[in-house]
Design a protein around this motif. Structure first.
Motif, PDB file in Angstrom:
ATOM      1  N   GLU A 126       0.810  -1.221   0.000  1.00  0.00           N
ATOM      2  CA  GLU A 126       0.000   0.000   0.000  1.00  0.00           C
ATOM      3  C   GLU A 126       0.844   1.273   0.000  1.00  0.00           C
ATOM      4  O   GLU A 126       0.283   2.366   0.096  1.00  0.00           O
ATOM      5  N   THR A 127       2.149   1.154  -0.110  1.00  0.00           N
ATOM      6  CA  THR A 127       3.012   2.327   0.024  1.00  0.00           C
ATOM      7  C   THR A 127       4.051   2.384  -1.085  1.00  0.00           C
ATOM      8  O   THR A 127       4.710   1.385  -1.380  1.00  0.00           O
ATOM      9  N   VAL A 128       4.182   3.574  -1.681  1.00  0.00           N
ATOM     10  CA  VAL A 128       5.250   3.850  -2.644  1.00  0.00           C
ATOM     11  C   VAL A 128       6.296   4.718  -1.956  1.00  0.00           C
ATOM     12  O   VAL A 128       5.975   5.740  -1.348  1.00  0.00           O
ATOM     13  N   LEU A 129       7.553   4.293  -2.049  1.00  0.00           N
ATOM     14  CA  LEU A 129       8.664   5.060  -1.481  1.00  0.00           C
ATOM     15  C   LEU A 129       9.478   5.661  -2.619  1.00  0.00           C
ATOM     16  O   LEU A 129       9.902   4.947  -3.531  1.00  0.00           O
ATOM     17  N   VAL A 130       9.663   6.976  -2.569  1.00  0.00           N
ATOM     18  CA  VAL A 130      10.417   7.683  -3.600  1.00  0.00           C
ATOM     19  C   VAL A 130      11.585   8.401  -2.950  1.00  0.00           C
ATOM     20  O   VAL A 130      11.415   9.166  -1.989  1.00  0.00           O
ATOM     21  N   LYS A 131      12.786   8.167  -3.475  1.00  0.00           N
ATOM     22  CA  LYS A 131      13.982   8.839  -3.001  1.00  0.00           C
ATOM     23  C   LYS A 131      14.204  10.104  -3.827  1.00  0.00           C
ATOM     24  O   LYS A 131      14.533  10.042  -5.009  1.00  0.00           O
ATOM     25  N   CYS A 132      14.005  11.232  -3.189  1.00  0.00           N
ATOM     26  CA  CYS A 132      14.154  12.519  -3.882  1.00  0.00           C
ATOM     27  C   CYS A 132      15.480  13.156  -3.470  1.00  0.00           C
ATOM     28  O   CYS A 132      15.784  13.276  -2.275  1.00  0.00           O
ATOM     29  N   CYS A 133      16.242  13.545  -4.458  1.00  0.00           N
ATOM     30  CA  CYS A 133      17.513  14.198  -4.147  1.00  0.00           C
ATOM     31  C   CYS A 133      17.835  15.226  -5.224  1.00  0.00           C
ATOM     32  O   CYS A 133      17.531  15.031  -6.404  1.00  0.00           O
ATOM     33  N   ARG A 134      18.422  16.316  -4.789  1.00  0.00           N
ATOM     34  CA  ARG A 134      18.884  17.358  -5.692  1.00  0.00           C
ATOM     35  C   ARG A 134      20.368  17.591  -5.458  1.00  0.00           C
ATOM     36  O   ARG A 134      20.865  17.363  -4.351  1.00  0.00           O
ATOM     37  N   PRO A 135      21.076  18.046  -6.484  1.00  0.00           N
ATOM     38  CA  PRO A 135      22.514  18.301  -6.297  1.00  0.00           C
ATOM     39  C   PRO A 135      22.757  19.268  -5.152  1.00  0.00           C
ATOM     40  O   PRO A 135      22.151  20.338  -5.069  1.00  0.00           O
ATOM     41  N   GLY A 136      23.634  18.869  -4.255  1.00  0.00           N
ATOM     42  CA  GLY A 136      23.961  19.729  -3.127  1.00  0.00           C
ATOM     43  C   GLY A 136      23.011  19.624  -1.965  1.00  0.00           C
ATOM     44  O   GLY A 136      23.156  20.364  -0.976  1.00  0.00           O
ATOM     45  N   HIS A 137      22.009  18.754  -2.045  1.00  0.00           N
ATOM     46  CA  HIS A 137      21.038  18.596  -0.967  1.00  0.00           C
ATOM     47  C   HIS A 137      21.016  17.138  -0.512  1.00  0.00           C
ATOM     48  O   HIS A 137      21.301  16.223  -1.289  1.00  0.00           O
ATOM     49  N   ALA A 138      20.634  16.946   0.731  1.00  0.00           N
ATOM     50  CA  ALA A 138      20.519  15.587   1.264  1.00  0.00           C
ATOM     51  C   ALA A 138      19.310  14.888   0.649  1.00  0.00           C
ATOM     52  O   ALA A 138      18.302  15.524   0.300  1.00  0.00           O
TER      53      ALA A 138
END
Length: 487
Positions: free
Chosen positions: A82-94
């Motif tokens: 029931e859960t979608v996990l998305v790893k969001c990352c931007r350059p220079g950010h955690a």
């Protein structure tokens, strides 16, 4: 040593018992949640994450070299059912993990069988008197057409029967509906199919035929009836007797559907496909089991009136579209109902007047129409990713605008605004009844796990989250009589 083995065995037994209790409780919780969804009229949203595919790692699929370096990196996962996990990352950010909750989430390894198993219960509702709509939504190349139709050959749009496990929702739903119908009294149902596409904000009838019987797309319009329902005048409805006939007609329509290669997908659909299966149930007030034979009398009576009208008045250009459409449908229905040896004598038998007993029997009948809409939406596109130009760029503009209109409609319903902008797009106008609460609606989100599609996947997940929050009120069951056009 033996003592440790005994303790290990006890722990395994305990773990198994806890796991079984957890599964039972999870099923109970899901059943309660589904009941709550029914009462509130919420839109069911399932999410399917496709696997990484060969074209994800192919060079030259993106104009951005920064994105090319991250081609095969997965950022979207199914954390649980029931859960979608998305790893969001931007350059220079955690890196930040975001989660999205839906009624059901399918990982890349789950099969077409598993997906359809969660869809099948809705089809039972169809024969119980409810309208049903199943809609695939997502970016281009995310697996919508595969989920709805199954694998398609490049030059042959026939459904693959070599591996039935690969078939999509539309062919599986068709077989399931006719299986359910076969368990009912013979002759108490008849089924019609229509296939349309919404291309560049225009509706095209993909089952319309020319004077030689060749199928070709004809532009139609969508109108709102006095009852506030959407309708497509002159739309072709073909009567079908089984799943094979249904899928044969769908294949004909698919051959006319507009596709165009892009940098993201070699066979990108450039239109929204809407396949509608309409079931007419004949219900007798006295005895439902007798409705099969009474249905034949009703069809004979319709054919008698049609034949009489044809003898009295020649067909003129000004004939109303209702009469023309009714004539085409009844001719098809009668030819499918009676054995081959009787078709030659149809004109003789149809000229006889119906007896008073037959007329009284048909007067006691009522028709209940329910509708299954199967929608394969065109994918939303980022022009920088797809690399389209010219006519394809114009198609992209219409696709994105129609999907934005769909989001606006859901937003207006969620906020309970007095005006819902259905007419801002032909797509939303066509799907007005299904989206507006006249059908049990299931949205099948399709997303890619690849990092280069992160922006598009987040947009799709956001759309699904907003759709889940829409409360349309409890869907009404169709238990009212439908007036016969032959009267």
């Amino acid at each position: 040593m033996q003592m440790f083995q005994i303790k290990a065995f006890d722990l395994e037994q305990s773990l198994q018992e806890v796991t079984e209790r957890y599964e039972k409780e999870k099923q109970k919780r899901r059943a309660l949640h589904n009941s709550l969804v029914e009462l509130r009229g919420n839109i069911r949203v399932h999410c399917r994450i496709r696997p990484l595919l060969p074209f994800d790692t192919a060079a030259g699929h993106s104009v951005s070299q920064d994105r090319q370096r991250n081609f095969s990196e997965k950022v979207a996962y199914a954390a649980d059912e029931e859960t979608v996990l998305v790893k969001c990352c931007r350059p220079g950010h955690a890196s930040i993990n975001k989660t999205f909750q839906f009624e059901r989430v399918y990982s890349a390894s789950e099969s077409q069988d598993t997906v359809f198993a969660d869809v099948a219960p809705l089809l039972t509702s169809l024969l119980d008197g409810y309208n049903v709509c199943i809609m695939a939504y997502g970016q281009t190349g995310s697996g919508k057409t595969y989920t709805m139709l199954g694998p398609q050959l490049e030059e042959n749009f026939a459904f693959s029967i070599e591996d039935e496990s690969e078939l999509g929702i539309i062919p599986r739903a068709t077989h399931e509906v006719f299986r359910l119908i076969s368990e009912k009294p013979p002759g108490s149902y008849w089924v019609e199919v229509s296939v349309v596409e919404v291309y560049n904000n225009e509706i095209f009838d993909l089952l319309a035929k020319d004077s030689c019987g060749k199928v070709f797309g004809v532009k139609r319009d969508v109108v709102t009836t006095r009852e506030g329902k959407s309708d497509v005048p002159l739309l072709t409805h073909e009567t079908v007797e089984n799943a094979s006939e249904f899928l044969h007609l769908v294949n004909k329509g698919l051959q006319l559907r507009v596709t165009h290669p892009t940098l993201v997908h070699a066979h990108s659909s450039r239109s929204h496909l809407v396949v509608t299966l309409t079931i007419t149930t004949i219900v007798s007030g006295d005895n439902f089991a007798e409705s099969g034979s009474q249905m034949l009398l009703l069809r004979k009576r319709k054919d008698t009136k049609q034949s009489s009208a044809a003898m009295e008045l020649p067909r003129v250009v000004g004939t109303s579209w209702e009469d023309e459409q009714t004539s085409q449908r009844l001719n098809k229905e009668v030819s499918c109902t009676f054995p081959q040896k009787m078709r030659g004598n149809k004109s003789a038998s149809s000229s006889r007047a119906s007896s008073p007993a037959q007329l009284e029997a048909t007067e006691k009948l009522k028709q209940v129409k329910t509708r299954l809409q199967l929608v394969d939406l065109a994918g939303s596109e980022c022009v920088g990713m797809s690399g389209v130009t010219g006519a394809a760029l114009r198609e992209t503009s219409f696709i994105n605008r129609s999907l934005s209109a769909l989001a606006d409609v859901l937003g207006a319903i969620a906020e309970q605004r007095s005006h819902v902008p259905y007419r801002n797009s032909k797509l939303t106008h066509l799907l007005q009844d299904s989206v507006g609460g006249d059908a049990k609606l299931l949205v099948m989100l399709c997303i890619s796990p690849d990092k280069k599609y992160l922006t598009e996947s987040m947009q799709s997940l956001g759309f699904g989250t907003r759709a889940r929050q829409v409360q349309r009120g409890q869907v009404k069951k169709k238990n009212f009589p439908v007036q016969s056009k032959a009267k």
